[in-house]
Design an enzyme around this catalytic site. Structure first.
Site, PDB file in Angstrom:
ATOM      1  N   LYS A  50       7.411   4.234   9.950  1.00 24.76           N
ATOM      2  CA  LYS A  50       7.400   5.699  10.022  1.00 24.76           C
ATOM      3  C   LYS A  50       7.773   6.243  11.398  1.00 24.76           C
ATOM      4  CE  LYS A  50       5.960   7.333   5.933  1.00 24.76           C
ATOM      5  NZ  LYS A  50       6.615   8.450   5.211  1.00 24.76           N
ATOM      6  N   SER A 304       6.625  -2.569   4.981  1.00 22.02           N
ATOM      7  CA  SER A 304       6.692  -1.260   5.621  1.00 22.02           C
ATOM      8  C   SER A 304       5.558  -0.983   6.603  1.00 22.02           C
ATOM      9  CB  SER A 304       6.703  -0.160   4.558  1.00 22.02           C
ATOM     10  OG  SER A 304       5.535  -0.215   3.768  1.00 22.02           O
TER      11      SER A 304
END
Length: 507
Positions: A50, A304
């Protein structure tokens, strides 16, 4: 696509983010018979991809926008990216997080300079509150996924993948929450190498992109499961939906148990611990390979993130073997008579028992809850059930029963009336096939097992609690027997936990 490729190539992510490695999963590749590679976004400074999109968006703010400060809503990973990026650029950052956010993520945001506001039970409530605060205070909203600069920042992962693995790639599996990561990777990969399949992966309990594509427009799910909190989004973005509908080749959904199994796979291969959303893509990859629907060529999964509360690992460890179909949970009725334990264990043979719960009950049948380790998945489970039923035992498969897995397995038993001469011992059995049978084989037929609890904890020794009805006259013989077996043991008959919850004398 050309616009997004240009944005990706000119992005500012590497001012704070790093190019993460693409690593081969040797153990899993060997087991599945395909070349599996893992993109290690868990190795970013904020332990999540992110940071890429967050910084690319903030870096493009004007001087006037920077002076107003930024705000975002996030379950944690985007929040950390915004906090770190804003701190590096000297910008105030307010972060609205759901009250259900893991503490590890809340603390990480605060350490990176973010001002945390906890609000609502999920992302959508937090997002609405962030929008209200932005309107009241003039903050610039940094959306976690539905923004071209954010999408382009995430798309730099696709750029790295094609550079790191210029050879044959069958598919790239990408976790999908709001869709920003999948949209960014697909935009770059499909522009340069359209033959590579880009496949989104969602949890079954939070499949918002799949619902949107089926409906033809973004739709709000009634509710989403929070196990994979990093992708627990009720409604995907307009721009991410447009790109994903056009560019993704498929959407795969997986269960929480399959995610747990993928977390275990990553640990086994990399000695790294992924958060549930971080292992989501690998779970989808595994599902497709095992079902024979994965394309030919190297298969890449995006890890992720790694922002997971340590206590979450208890649940993960409990469910991982079920997720990889390496454990069967069965409810079995055996005759309520002496010796039936031994007969049951002999039927199981050399298979390892992972759990065994039983408490004496009056009647002709005893009900036991048993976990059995499998090496042949569902095929072997079916063989075990057929074998038990062929021996006139009633069997109910509880492997996929959520109530059984979450609750009933820990509630088997209780106090009973008219249970004479019960003594309770705690044993430490070696974790090897035959250890339990060795204990049972030497028991006097006059000694009835009245309580049994065992759970494999992944250690070298299993911890077992056993209740046995042993008349006072033969207790010396019983002690001689357990001494001869050679396993460490402790007399727990006077243990207050037993006395309070299991001892028939307190009825």
């Amino acid at each position: 696509m050309q616009d997004y490729v240009r944005r990706i190539l000119t992005s500012s992510v590497y001012e704070v983010a790093e190019e993460t490695p693409l690593e081969r999963m040797a153990l899993l590749s060997g087991r599945l018979g395909v070349d599996v590679l893992l993109k290690r976004e868990d190795m970013q400074p904020v332990f999540s991809f992110k940071i890429r999109g967050a910084h690319n968006r903030i870096a493009h703010l004007t001087a006037e926008e920077r002076s107003r400060g930024v705000i975002c809503a996030s379950a944690g990973n985007h929040a950390q990216g915004v906090a770190l990026s804003a701190s590096r650029l000297g910008i105030r950052a307010v972060v609205v997080m759901p009250t259900t956010t893991p503490v590890i993520k809340v603390d990480a945001v605060r350490r990176r300079g973010g001002e945390v506001v906890l609000f609502g039970d999920g992302f959508d409530a937090a997002r609405a509150h962030a929008a209200q605060l932005a309107e009241e205070n003039g903050y610039v909203v940094v959306h976690p996924f539905d923004d071209p600069d954010v999408i382009a920042g995430q798309g730099t992962i696709g750029m790295e993948l094609l550079r790191q693995h210029p050879g044959d790639i069958g598919a790239i599996y990408v976790p999908v929450g709001g869709g920003g990561l999948a949209a960014g990777i697909a935009a770059f990969v499909k522009f340069l190498r359209p033959e590579i399949k880009v496949i989104g992966v969602e949890p079954e309990e939070a499949a918002s992109m799949k619902a949107a594509i089926e409906a033809g427009h973004p739709v709000a799910l009634d509710q989403v499961g929070l196990f994979a909190d990093g992708v627990a989004v009720r409604q995907v973005g307009e721009e991410t939906f447009r790109l994903c509908r056009e560019l993704l080749d498929d959407i795969v959904t997986v269960t929480a148990d399959e995610i747990c199994a993928a977390i275990k796979d990553i640990f086994d291969d990399m000695r790294a611990i992924a958060e549930p959303a971080g292992a989501l893509a690998l779970a989808g990859l595994r599902r497709e390979v095992e079902r024979g629907t994965a394309p030919k060529g190297a298969l890449i999964a995006i890890n992720s993130g790694a922002n997971v509360n340590f206590d979450r690992l208890r649940y993960v460890a409990e469910r991982a073997e079920i997720g990889e179909r390496a454990e069967a949970l069965l409810a079995v009725e055996i005759p309520e008579r002496k010796g039936s334990y031994r007969e049951f264990i002999r039927l199981i043979g050399q298979r390892s028992i992972t759990e065994f719960n039983y408490r004496f009950a009056h009647g002709a049948a005893a009900r036991i809850f048993v976990g059995i380790k499998l090496s042949g998945g569902d095929v072997e489970k079916a063989e075990v059930i057929d074998m038990l039923e062929a021996n006139r035992l009633s069997v109910t498969d509880m492997t996929d029963n959520e109530v059984a897995k979450l609750h009933v397995r820990y509630m088997v038993g209780g106090r009973v009336n008219d249970l004479d001469d019960e003594i309770v011992y705690r044993f430490q059995f070696p974790e090897r096939p035959g250890a339990l049978l060795k204990f049972l084989e030497g028991l006097n037929d006059e000694w009835n097992i009245s309580l049994f609890h065992y759970r494999n904890h992944g250690a070298d020794y299993g911890r077992v609690l056993v209740g046995v009805q042993v008349p006072e006259a033969t207790r010396a013989d019983f002690i001689a027997h357990i001494d001869a077996v050679g396993f460490p043991y402790w007399n727990e008959t006077d243990n207050p936990a037993y006395r309070q919850f299991l001892d028939h004398e307190r009825l």
